[in-house]
Design a protein around this motif. Structure first.
Motif, short mmCIF file in Angstrom:
data_model
loop_
_atom_site.label_atom_id
_atom_site.label_comp_id
_atom_site.label_asym_id
_atom_site.label_seq_id
_atom_site.Cartn_x
_atom_site.Cartn_y
_atom_site.Cartn_z
N PHE A 103 0.50 -0.99 0.19
CA PHE A 103 -0.07 -0.29 0.37
C PHE A 103 0.36 1.00 -0.03
O PHE A 103 2.18 1.07 0.48
N SER A 104 0.69 3.00 -0.87
CA SER A 104 0.89 3.93 -1.07
C SER A 104 0.62 4.54 -0.76
O SER A 104 -1.23 4.59 -0.72
N GLY A 105 1.41 5.66 -0.61
CA GLY A 105 0.29 7.03 -0.54
C GLY A 105 0.24 7.73 1.31
O GLY A 105 0.91 6.46 1.79
N SER A 106 -0.45 8.88 1.44
CA SER A 106 -0.24 8.76 2.68
C SER A 106 -1.71 8.41 3.55
O SER A 106 -2.61 7.81 2.62
N ILE A 107 -1.42 8.61 4.28
CA ILE A 107 -2.91 7.03 5.93
C ILE A 107 -3.99 7.98 5.52
O ILE A 107 -3.64 10.02 6.26
N PRO A 108 -4.94 8.44 4.59
CA PRO A 108 -6.26 8.64 5.31
C PRO A 108 -6.56 9.10 6.68
O PRO A 108 -6.30 8.50 7.81
N ASN A 163 5.20 -1.98 7.55
CA ASN A 163 5.66 -2.86 6.46
C ASN A 163 5.02 -2.48 5.16
O ASN A 163 4.33 -3.89 3.99
N ASN A 164 4.62 -1.34 4.37
CA ASN A 164 3.49 -1.08 3.26
C ASN A 164 4.46 0.18 3.12
O ASN A 164 5.71 0.63 3.77
N HIS A 165 4.19 1.29 2.00
CA HIS A 165 4.66 2.55 1.52
C HIS A 165 3.52 3.89 2.10
O HIS A 165 3.62 4.04 0.86
N LEU A 166 3.28 3.62 2.95
CA LEU A 166 2.28 4.88 3.34
C LEU A 166 3.52 5.76 4.01
O LEU A 166 4.68 5.70 4.41
N THR A 167 3.06 7.12 3.48
CA THR A 167 4.18 7.86 4.53
C THR A 167 2.14 8.69 5.48
O THR A 167 1.15 8.47 5.24
N GLY A 168 3.15 9.89 6.49
CA GLY A 168 1.89 10.71 7.51
C GLY A 168 1.89 10.22 8.80
O GLY A 168 2.91 8.99 9.10
#
Length: 163
Positions: free
Chosen positions: A123-128, A144-149
Motif C-alpha cells: 500500500f502506498s500514499g498517505s494514511i487517510p 511494512n507498507n509504503h505509507l506516509t504521514g
C-alpha cells in the motif's frame, strides 16, 4: 475443495450460507486460484475467510457487495492490485489483508471496524484521515507498507496500537 462442497450443500438456496472457511494448502487440497466473483450471491454471508490459500489476482468488487460480512480474512495469499471500496460494509468488524501484494492506496473503509490488519503489503500514499473516524477501532496494523504521514488520534478514542 471446500468451496465446492459448500456450494453443493447450499446450491438450491445459497442465501442460507453464513460462513465460508476455506482450508489452507497445508491441510487440504483446493483448486481455488482467486477470490470468486460470485460471492455476493450469498446474501447472508457473515464470515469470509480464505487465508493461506495462495490466491492471486485482485479482490473482486463483488466482495464489497456482501453487506452482511462481519469478518473478511484474505491474509497470507498473493493478492495484488487495488482493493474495492469497502465503506458500505457497515457490519464489518474485522478486516485482515496482511501478507499479500496489494499495491494501491488504502481503500475507503467502513466506520464500524474494530480490527484492521493491512501489514506486509505494498500500500502506498498517505494514511487517510478516515482512520481517525473509525470510532470502534481497537487494533490497526499498517506496518511494512509504503505509507506516509501520521495518524492524529483524538483523546476520546480508546488507546490504539498502531504498529
Amino acid at each position: 475443495m471446500l468451496i465446492s462442497a459448500i456450494c453443493s450443500l447450499h446450491h438450491s438456496s445459497p442465501s442460507n450460507a453464513r460462513t465460508i472457511l476455506s482450508p489452507s494448502f497445508g491441510s487440504w487440497e483446493t483448486n481455488l486460484q482467486s477470490v470468486p466473483e460470485w460471492l455476493d450471491s450469498w446474501s447472508n454471508l457473515t464470515v469470509l475467510s480464505l487465508k493461506n490459500n495462495r490466491l492471486n489476482g485482485e479482490v473482486p468488487s463483488a466482495v464489497a457487495r456482501i453487506t452482511t460480512l462481519i469478518e473478511l480474512v484474505l491474509s497470507h495469499n498473493f493478492l495484488t492490485g487495488k482493493m474495492p471500496d469497502l465503506s458500505k460494509l457497515s457490519t464489518l468488524q474485522l478486516l485482515d489483508l496482511r501478507e499479500n501484494s496489494l499495491d494501491s492506496t488504502l481503500p475507503p473503509l467502513p466506520k464500524g471496524l474494530v480490527n484492521v490488519f493491512l501489514s506486509k503489503n505494498s500500500f502506498s500514499g498517505s494514511i487517510p484521515e478516515q482512520f481517525v473516524k473509525l470510532e470502534q477501532l481497537q487494533h490497526l496494523d499498517l506496518s511494512n507498507n509504503h505509507l506516509t504521514g501520521t495518524l492524529l488520534l483524538c483523546s476520546s478514542l480508546s488507546p490504539i496500537l498502531v504498529t
